[in-house]
Motif scaffolding. Structure first.
Motif, PDB file in Angstrom:
ATOM      1  N   MET A   2       0.809  -1.401   0.400  1.00 18.87           N
ATOM      2  CA  MET A   2       0.026   0.159   0.176  1.00 18.87           C
ATOM      3  C   MET A   2       0.800   1.199   0.009  1.00 18.87           C
ATOM      4  O   MET A   2       1.412   1.810   0.395  1.00 18.87           O
ATOM      5  CB  MET A   2      -0.721   0.280   1.490  1.00 18.87           C
ATOM      6  CG  MET A   2      -1.855  -0.958   1.178  1.00 18.87           C
ATOM      7  SD  MET A   2      -3.291  -1.436   0.764  1.00 18.87           S
ATOM      8  CE  MET A   2      -4.240  -0.434   1.418  1.00 18.87           C
ATOM      9  N   LYS A   3       0.442   2.028  -0.806  1.00 17.17           N
ATOM     10  CA  LYS A   3       0.601   3.481  -1.054  1.00 17.17           C
ATOM     11  C   LYS A   3       0.175   4.944   0.002  1.00 17.17           C
ATOM     12  O   LYS A   3      -1.113   4.445   0.213  1.00 17.17           O
ATOM     13  CB  LYS A   3       1.522   3.716  -2.038  1.00 17.17           C
ATOM     14  CG  LYS A   3       2.518   2.985  -2.652  1.00 17.17           C
ATOM     15  CD  LYS A   3       3.213   3.483  -3.971  1.00 17.17           C
ATOM     16  CE  LYS A   3       4.022   2.885  -4.107  1.00 17.17           C
ATOM     17  NZ  LYS A   3       5.363   3.322  -5.424  1.00 17.17           N
ATOM     18  N   ALA A   4       0.619   5.729  -0.340  1.00 11.75           N
ATOM     19  CA  ALA A   4      -0.349   6.992   0.381  1.00 11.75           C
ATOM     20  C   ALA A   4      -0.018   8.022  -0.016  1.00 11.75           C
ATOM     21  O   ALA A   4       1.071   7.831  -0.675  1.00 11.75           O
ATOM     22  CB  ALA A   4       0.000   6.971   2.184  1.00 11.75           C
ATOM     23  N   ASP A  39       6.340   2.160  -0.664  1.00  9.86           N
ATOM     24  CA  ASP A  39       5.263   1.582  -0.063  1.00  9.86           C
ATOM     25  C   ASP A  39       5.984   1.333   0.805  1.00  9.86           C
ATOM     26  O   ASP A  39       6.633   1.561   2.255  1.00  9.86           O
ATOM     27  CB  ASP A  39       5.198  -0.469  -0.215  1.00  9.86           C
ATOM     28  CG  ASP A  39       4.898  -0.803  -1.571  1.00  9.86           C
ATOM     29  OD1 ASP A  39       3.930  -0.357  -1.899  1.00  9.86           O
ATOM     30  OD2 ASP A  39       5.294  -1.858  -2.190  1.00  9.86           O
ATOM     31  N   ILE A  40       3.959   1.627   2.278  1.00 15.59           N
ATOM     32  CA  ILE A  40       4.302   1.472   3.559  1.00 15.59           C
ATOM     33  C   ILE A  40       4.289   0.043   4.267  1.00 15.59           C
ATOM     34  O   ILE A  40       4.284  -0.865   3.812  1.00 15.59           O
ATOM     35  CB  ILE A  40       2.898   2.338   4.063  1.00 15.59           C
ATOM     36  CG1 ILE A  40       2.161   3.400   3.548  1.00 15.59           C
ATOM     37  CG2 ILE A  40       2.742   2.301   5.777  1.00 15.59           C
ATOM     38  CD1 ILE A  40       0.338   3.562   3.890  1.00 15.59           C
ATOM     39  N   PRO A  41       6.115   0.011   5.435  1.00 12.21           N
ATOM     40  CA  PRO A  41       6.601  -0.329   5.448  1.00 12.21           C
ATOM     41  C   PRO A  41       5.257  -1.428   6.630  1.00 12.21           C
ATOM     42  O   PRO A  41       4.389  -0.624   7.095  1.00 12.21           O
ATOM     43  CB  PRO A  41       7.068   0.015   6.806  1.00 12.21           C
ATOM     44  CG  PRO A  41       8.153   0.931   5.777  1.00 12.21           C
ATOM     45  CD  PRO A  41       6.543   1.902   5.264  1.00 12.21           C
ATOM     46  N   GLU A  42       4.834  -2.492   6.814  1.00  9.09           N
ATOM     47  CA  GLU A  42       3.371  -3.137   7.335  1.00  9.09           C
ATOM     48  C   GLU A  42       3.597  -2.976   8.768  1.00  9.09           C
ATOM     49  O   GLU A  42       2.230  -2.666   9.025  1.00  9.09           O
ATOM     50  CB  GLU A  42       3.952  -4.760   7.552  1.00  9.09           C
ATOM     51  CG  GLU A  42       2.967  -5.700   7.722  1.00  9.09           C
ATOM     52  CD  GLU A  42       1.948  -5.575   6.116  1.00  9.09           C
ATOM     53  OE1 GLU A  42       0.631  -6.130   6.647  1.00  9.09           O
ATOM     54  OE2 GLU A  42       2.275  -5.293   5.186  1.00  9.09           O
ATOM     55  N   ASP A  43       4.507  -2.251   9.052  1.00  9.73           N
ATOM     56  CA  ASP A  43       4.295  -2.305  10.941  1.00  9.73           C
ATOM     57  C   ASP A  43       4.260  -0.756  11.145  1.00  9.73           C
ATOM     58  O   ASP A  43       3.412  -0.134  11.839  1.00  9.73           O
ATOM     59  CB  ASP A  43       5.304  -1.985  11.649  1.00  9.73           C
ATOM     60  CG  ASP A  43       6.412  -1.389  10.894  1.00  9.73           C
ATOM     61  OD1 ASP A  43       6.528  -0.734   9.647  1.00  9.73           O
ATOM     62  OD2 ASP A  43       7.956  -1.481  11.772  1.00  9.73           O
ATOM     63  N   THR A  46      -0.995   0.105   9.880  1.00  8.12           N
ATOM     64  CA  THR A  46      -2.036   0.585  11.254  1.00  8.12           C
ATOM     65  C   THR A  46      -2.184   2.001  11.682  1.00  8.12           C
ATOM     66  O   THR A  46      -3.455   2.592  11.247  1.00  8.12           O
ATOM     67  CB  THR A  46      -2.410  -0.366  12.076  1.00  8.12           C
ATOM     68  OG1 THR A  46      -2.091  -1.501  11.680  1.00  8.12           O
ATOM     69  CG2 THR A  46      -3.566   0.274  12.891  1.00  8.12           C
ATOM     70  N   ASP A  47      -1.082   2.674  11.413  1.00 10.39           N
ATOM     71  CA  ASP A  47      -0.812   3.960  12.090  1.00 10.39           C
ATOM     72  C   ASP A  47      -1.520   5.147  10.714  1.00 10.39           C
ATOM     73  O   ASP A  47      -1.855   5.824  10.652  1.00 10.39           O
ATOM     74  CB  ASP A  47       0.486   4.090  12.114  1.00 10.39           C
ATOM     75  CG  ASP A  47       0.613   3.855  14.073  1.00 10.39           C
ATOM     76  OD1 ASP A  47      -0.580   3.054  14.545  1.00 10.39           O
ATOM     77  OD2 ASP A  47       1.775   4.010  14.515  1.00 10.39           O
ATOM     78  N   ALA A  48      -1.107   4.698   9.525  1.00 12.62           N
ATOM     79  CA  ALA A  48      -1.604   5.382   8.296  1.00 12.62           C
ATOM     80  C   ALA A  48      -3.072   5.263   7.979  1.00 12.62           C
ATOM     81  O   ALA A  48      -3.636   5.927   7.672  1.00 12.62           O
ATOM     82  CB  ALA A  48      -0.303   4.717   6.769  1.00 12.62           C
TER      83      ALA A  48
END
Ligand code: SF4
Length: 63
Positions: A2-4, A39-43, A46-48
């Protein structure tokens, strides 16, 4: 993965996303920008996603 993306036109610069996910979003001048180009790191996902859900003008897309 996922990307923001932030719609800078719509962002009102409230700073909430940075508070919720400081590794993903950061304030620059009076707007938020995505601090991670890749990509957003897995960890941090949730915060993102919390930031995207709670953004008062819903201008953050995570996909
Ligand atoms: S929460 Fe939304 S409106 Fe507030 S700074 Fe972040 S992107 Fe901008």
């Amino acid at each position: 993965m996922m990307k923001a993306v932030i719609d800078a036109e719509t962002c009102i610069g409230c700073g909430l996303c940075e508070q919720l996910a400081p590794d993903v979003f950061k304030m620059e001048e009076d707007k938020a920008v995505v601090a991670i180009a890749d990509d957003i790191p897995e960890d941090q996902l949730t915060d993102a996603q919390s930031g995207a859900e709670q953004c008062p003008v819903t201008c953050i897309t995570i996909s």
